[in-house]
Design a protein around this motif. Structure first.
Motif, PDB file in Angstrom:
ATOM      1  N   ILE A  43       3.567   6.008  -5.638  1.00  0.00           N
ATOM      2  CA  ILE A  43       3.355   6.234  -7.075  1.00  0.00           C
ATOM      3  C   ILE A  43       2.265   7.280  -7.282  1.00  0.00           C
ATOM      4  CG2 ILE A  43       2.665   5.159  -9.217  1.00  0.00           C
ATOM      5  CD1 ILE A  43       3.883   2.647  -8.330  1.00  0.00           C
ATOM      6  N   THR A  44       1.164   7.157  -6.508  1.00  0.00           N
ATOM      7  CA  THR A  44       0.095   8.143  -6.636  1.00  0.00           C
ATOM      8  C   THR A  44       0.594   9.549  -6.370  1.00  0.00           C
ATOM      9  OG1 THR A  44      -1.417   6.529  -5.726  1.00  0.00           O
ATOM     10  CG2 THR A  44      -2.145   8.786  -5.762  1.00  0.00           C
ATOM     11  N   HIS A  45       1.321   9.711  -5.253  1.00  0.00           N
ATOM     12  CA  HIS A  45       1.728  11.054  -4.889  1.00  0.00           C
ATOM     13  C   HIS A  45       2.699  11.635  -5.889  1.00  0.00           C
ATOM     14  CE1 HIS A  45       3.973  14.040  -2.317  1.00  0.00           C
ATOM     15  NE2 HIS A  45       2.755  14.505  -2.403  1.00  0.00           N
ATOM     16  N   THR A  46       3.636  10.795  -6.398  1.00  0.00           N
ATOM     17  CA  THR A  46       4.581  11.331  -7.376  1.00  0.00           C
ATOM     18  C   THR A  46       3.861  11.842  -8.606  1.00  0.00           C
ATOM     19  OG1 THR A  46       6.204   9.757  -6.637  1.00  0.00           O
ATOM     20  CG2 THR A  46       6.586  10.782  -8.733  1.00  0.00           C
TER      21      THR A  46
ATOM     22  N   PHE B 238      -9.823   7.699 -10.281  1.00  0.00           N
ATOM     23  CA  PHE B 238      -8.431   8.067 -10.424  1.00  0.00           C
ATOM     24  C   PHE B 238      -7.569   7.228  -9.518  1.00  0.00           C
ATOM     25  CE2 PHE B 238      -9.641  11.260 -13.116  1.00  0.00           C
ATOM     26  CZ  PHE B 238     -10.641  12.015 -12.559  1.00  0.00           C
ATOM     27  N   ILE B 239      -6.245   7.381  -9.643  1.00  0.00           N
ATOM     28  CA  ILE B 239      -5.315   6.443  -9.030  1.00  0.00           C
ATOM     29  C   ILE B 239      -5.304   6.550  -7.518  1.00  0.00           C
ATOM     30  CG2 ILE B 239      -3.371   7.972  -9.159  1.00  0.00           C
ATOM     31  CD1 ILE B 239      -1.623   5.726  -9.827  1.00  0.00           C
ATOM     32  N   GLY B 240      -5.788   7.665  -6.939  1.00  0.00           N
ATOM     33  CA  GLY B 240      -5.709   7.802  -5.491  1.00  0.00           C
ATOM     34  C   GLY B 240      -6.613   6.844  -4.759  1.00  0.00           C
ATOM     35  N   PHE B 241      -7.706   6.429  -5.438  1.00  0.00           N
ATOM     36  CA  PHE B 241      -8.674   5.593  -4.744  1.00  0.00           C
ATOM     37  C   PHE B 241      -8.148   4.201  -4.420  1.00  0.00           C
ATOM     38  CE2 PHE B 241     -12.538   4.229  -3.179  1.00  0.00           C
ATOM     39  CZ  PHE B 241     -12.940   3.078  -3.807  1.00  0.00           C
ATOM     40  N   PRO B 242      -7.596   3.427  -5.390  1.00  0.00           N
ATOM     41  CA  PRO B 242      -7.098   2.106  -4.979  1.00  0.00           C
ATOM     42  C   PRO B 242      -5.931   2.189  -4.010  1.00  0.00           C
ATOM     43  CG  PRO B 242      -6.708   2.428  -7.304  1.00  0.00           C
ATOM     44  CD  PRO B 242      -7.534   3.547  -6.862  1.00  0.00           C
ATOM     45  N   SER B 243      -5.102   3.238  -4.077  1.00  0.00           N
ATOM     46  CA  SER B 243      -3.956   3.271  -3.179  1.00  0.00           C
ATOM     47  C   SER B 243      -4.406   3.529  -1.743  1.00  0.00           C
ATOM     48  CB  SER B 243      -2.943   4.303  -3.634  1.00  0.00           C
ATOM     49  OG  SER B 243      -3.457   5.582  -3.529  1.00  0.00           O
ATOM     50  N   LYS B 244      -5.307   4.507  -1.536  1.00  0.00           N
ATOM     51  CA  LYS B 244      -5.740   4.753  -0.155  1.00  0.00           C
ATOM     52  C   LYS B 244      -6.537   3.573   0.376  1.00  0.00           C
ATOM     53  CE  LYS B 244      -5.452   9.567   0.600  1.00  0.00           C
ATOM     54  NZ  LYS B 244      -6.035  10.862   0.752  1.00  0.00           N
TER      55      LYS B 244
ATOM     56  N   GLY C 186       0.815  -1.209   0.000  1.00  0.00           N
ATOM     57  CA  GLY C 186       0.000   0.000   0.000  1.00  0.00           C
ATOM     58  C   GLY C 186       0.850   1.261   0.000  1.00  0.00           C
ATOM     59  N   GLY C 187       1.949   1.222   0.797  1.00  0.00           N
ATOM     60  CA  GLY C 187       2.832   2.382   0.833  1.00  0.00           C
ATOM     61  C   GLY C 187       3.458   2.671  -0.510  1.00  0.00           C
ATOM     62  N   LEU C 188       3.889   1.611  -1.221  1.00  0.00           N
ATOM     63  CA  LEU C 188       4.502   1.820  -2.543  1.00  0.00           C
ATOM     64  C   LEU C 188       3.471   2.387  -3.514  1.00  0.00           C
ATOM     65  CD1 LEU C 188       6.676  -1.340  -2.986  1.00  0.00           C
ATOM     66  CD2 LEU C 188       7.439   0.959  -2.660  1.00  0.00           C
ATOM     67  N   PHE C 189       2.228   1.888  -3.425  1.00  0.00           N
ATOM     68  CA  PHE C 189       1.198   2.395  -4.328  1.00  0.00           C
ATOM     69  C   PHE C 189       0.933   3.877  -4.050  1.00  0.00           C
ATOM     70  CE2 PHE C 189      -1.624   2.281  -7.476  1.00  0.00           C
ATOM     71  CZ  PHE C 189      -2.644   1.359  -7.493  1.00  0.00           C
TER      72      PHE C 189
END
Lengths: 83, 494, 223
Positions: free
Chosen positions: B331-334, B386-392, B325-328
């Protein structure tokens, strides 16, 4: 042995003094002296390569760069009125 | 071991370094060619990293430099986490370099491109190395290039921010060097696998002090709670391309360094609970401070600080799902933060001011950039396509799976911080779209400024809709990162 | 108030570091890597100065990193001081002793610096030390003649060529020997000037590059 202890004590006193002095030029020269004593101590610890590098860069070139920077700005540190 | 010369992972570090050294000679021949050199270097890195990714997922590659065996010489440990970071660094570096062709016009332009390429080389070197003093050397390359680049604009704010950053960063580096000195004195070797192998033979509080020195030293660069006083000024006074690189790459590398040292050298112990609490405290402080700012770049800088807290919380849960989860989230934040800073750069440049009130009605005057800004904001908050949803979501699931009540409380606080984040970002979007603009003409954006932000937007949408492909790569990388014994076995050959 | 807090923090850090340092076993049998370097260093490399063989052969990648850091320092100074004309206090014209002394000493200091980095693999010294001595030679020549300037273009060309050649030699090692920076030239007999493979060549490059860089930094600050 007592010579080395004396050198270490002078080095510590020099480091504290160079933080407290208000005249920046004197502080820089005391800092150069601290580097020189460090180079002598490295030689006693049987590391001649490191002693050469510290003496030439720390005592000579760094002091010169600081003196040029002081020449372009100001020489006396101001009193701090607000913390 | 690798077969041919062109697939050797050493080239990921050496080729950009060589190009950066060669730049002054090219600048003397023709000045206009200097702008294209970072693009060349990063394109090479991106191609080689993408090519190496399938090979590394099965078993990581060990490259030993100068030909001697691992404990006696430096070796590179090229694992999936390293290649993943390298792909991210070269992608963001390539897009920001394309943006920088037309954005950087005054000042020492040739030196800007040299320092830019050296910053990215330092970041790539940190993630690929397997030796702790080598990590320190590349960390210094990263830090010193960023000190010089923050002061690029030569105005009063920039130089003051760069001086603050320099003093705090130098103190951090001194602490790291002390920690490395202690480890060398206790174990006699500087190779990370060798130290990891012998860590149980020394059971003393000296290890705890070394760990504390490392966390403090790398924490200055990673912007953990008490050590982040430099971050708002530095990220808001730098030119916008440099803010994108600092927020997108440099602070993530600090977090990677902390967790590489903690997972591989010291093993899993009770410091992780303290780090999780510090992470959530940083998140709350970052989001609440961003709420009251009036300068758009400072809002984004405080938001970066908050997201770093979230990533630290995710990585210190301590399980494989937590690392994934942290790695995902990294990627989202970058991707999102670079997109936001690049869009804001053009907005600040055209309206010549950084206040929030100058953004009135820009939705009508530069429609494409405002749309991409909105996409970036939605993905940071964590809205569905968007990509933030699966990562959080994966961070929350990993936290709930541990079953401890402390993590339950921290997850509730994290959701509270997400709500605060949503509030201030929606306020900015409202200013963009629903206020009346001062003038009516539309802006013509040049192509080299539009192209990078469109690519970033497409990536955010594509990974958001279909995260499954990335998820298996991340799970496999997290397994290898978490497993200390397999690290030692791979380096020393079983 | 702030001074008391910072003093207390310093005392805590001092106690922590003192406690950690007292736990380290000095001189006992843990140093396996250093023993390997001491026993096999001369045999595997051909250079009789073991520090040199560690710096350039076993851990040559770190040396490349350090060169890069010096390079960044010189460029960073150029970025921050771009187009900056400050009016420092005027430097008085030098006295007769400084003038004559610097004319006399400059070639000898330069010769001493070149001696240090050419004999880097035989006696203590090496590229960084030799380069620093060369730069201090330039410093004293500048103090004696404040009006003379060295062309900045020449310094940039020397710096950039030094770095590029270092990386090219490393890549040649990759092509011919299989590993970056492996030793491809023959090792020769120990204790002669031409021995140790590529080590003297690398030290000459490092010496010239470091000397040019530090002299360039001093000149940039003088203007």
């Amino acid at each position: 042995m007592i010579f080395i202890t004396l050198l270490i004590i002078i080095m510590l006193i020099g480091a504290i003094v160079s933080c407290i002095l208000k005249d920046l030029l004197s502080a820089v020269i005391v800092g150069g002296a601290v580097s020189l004593i460090a180079a002598i101590l490295f030689y006693y610890l049987q590391a001649p390569d490191v002693a050469m590098a510290e003496a030439s860069i720390g005592a000579a070139l760094t002091t010169a760069i600081f003196v040029f920077a002081i020449n372009k700005t100001k020489r006396l540190e101001e009193n701090e009125e607000n913390n | 071991m690798v077969s041919t010369v062109w697939q050797n992972p050493v080239l990921l570090i050496v080729v950009p370094l060589g190009l950066a050294f060669f730049t002054p000679i090219i600048g003397l021949i023709r000045k206009e060619l200097v702008k294209y050199i970072p693009i060349l270097g990063m394109l090479f890195n991106l191609t080689l990293s993408l090519f190496l990714l399938p090979k590394v997922l099965d078993n990581p590659i060990i490259v030993s430099l100068s030909g001697w065996k691992p404990p006696f010489a430096i070796n590179l440990f090229v694992g999936p986490v390293g290649i993943l970071f390298s792909i991210l660094i070269s992608l963001v570096g390539l897009l920001t370099a394309i943006y920088g062709i037309n954005y950087i016009k005054k000042g020492a332009v040739e030196k800007y491109h040299m320092l830019f390429l050296l910053l990215l080389t330092g970041a790539t070197g940190i993630v690929l190395t397997g030796d702790i003093f080598n990590l320190f050397v590349f960390f210094e390359i990263l830090c010193i290039s960023s000190y010089a680049l923050v002061a690029y604009n030569q105005d009063k704010n920039g130089i003051e921010a760069a001086t603050k950053y320099l003093i705090q960063g130098s103190l951090g580096s001194a602490f790291i060097l002390l920690g490395i000195g202690f480890l060398y004195g206790l174990f006699g070797t500087l190779n990370m696998a060798d130290i990891a192998r012998n860590i149980t033979t020394v059971d003393s509080p000296a290890l705890f002090i070394a760990m504390a020195l490392f966390i403090t030293g790398f924490g200055v660069e990673a912007a953990i709670f008490p050590l982040n006083a430099w971050l708002p000024d530095a990220h808001s006074s730098a030119p916008s391309t440099i803010s994108a690189i600092l927020s997108g790459i440099a602070i993530h590398i600090g977090i990677y360094a902390i967790f590489r040292v903690l997972y591989t050298l010291f093993g899993f112990n009770s410091i992780f609970t303290v780090l999780a609490v510090i992470g959530i405290v940083t998140l709350l402080i970052g989001e609440m401070s961003a709420f009251r700012q009036e300068n758009i770049k400072r809002v984004l800088a405080y938001s970066s600080m908050g997201q770093m807290g979230l990533i630290i919380f995710a990585l210190s849960i301590g399980t494989v799902d937590g690392i994934s989860g942290g790695l995902f989230q990294i990627i989202t934040h970058t991707l999102s933060k670079s997109l936001l800073f690049l869009c804001v750069g053009y907005m600040v440049y055209s309206t010549n001011s950084m206040e929030l009130s100058s953004l009135n009605g820009l939705g009508k005057r530069m429609p494409l950039i405002s749309l991409l800004f909105t996409i970036g904001v939605f993905s940071l908050i964590g809205l569905p396509p968007f990509i933030g949803f699966p990562s959080k979501l994966s961070i929350i699931l990993a936290g709930l799976k541990t079953g401890e009540t402390l993590f339950l409380i921290l997850i509730v606080l994290m959701l509270l911080a997400t709500v605060i984040e949503g509030v201030y970002f929606f306020r900015i979007i409202q200013i963009l779209y629903f206020k009346e603009p001062d003038k009516e003409e539309r802006f013509k954006t040049p192509f080299t400024l539009l192209f990078p932000v469109i690519i970033l937007g497409l990536l955010i949408v594509a990974i958001g809709i279909y995260p499954g492909l990335l998820q298996e790569i991340l799970d496999r990388s997290a397994e290898i990162f978490w497993d200390k014994l397999s690290y030692i076995k791979i380096v020393f050959g079983g | 108030m702030k001074k008391i807090i910072s003093f207390v923090l310093l005392v805590i850090i001092f106690i922590g570091i003192y406690f950690a340092v007292s736990q380290i076993p000095y001189g006992k049998d843990k140093m396996s890597v250093s023993k390997h370097y001491l026993n096999n260093g001369v045999k595997e490399n051909g250079a009789s100065n073991i520090v040199t063989s560690v710096v350039l052969n076993y851990r040559g990648f770190d040396t490349l990193g350090e060169l890069t850091i010096l390079f960044i320092g010189a460029i960073g100074l150029g970025v921050v001081l771009f187009g900056f004309e400050t009016k420092g206090k005027d430097i008085k014209s030098p006295s007769l002793i400084l003038n004559a002394g610097s004319t006399f000493l400059f070639p000898f200091i330069l010769l001493f610096g070149i001696y240090i980095f050419i004999h880097g693999h035989l006696s203590p010294g090496g590229g960084f030390q030799g380069g620093a001595v060369i730069a201090s030679g330039f410093l004293i020549s500048y103090l004696g003649y404040p009006k003379k300037r060295i062309s900045e273009k020449g310094i940039h060309i020397v710096e950039s060529l030094g770095g590029t050649l270092f990386i090219l030699i490393g890549l040649l090692g990759l092509l011919l020997g299989g590993y970056f920076l492996s030793n491809i030239l023959p090792k020769g007999t120990v204790n002669t000037l031409v021995s140790g493979g590529i080590i003297p060549l690398l030290y000459v490059l490092i010496g010239i590059k470091v000397g040019a860089e530090l002299a360039g930094i001093i000149y940039k600050l003088m203007e």
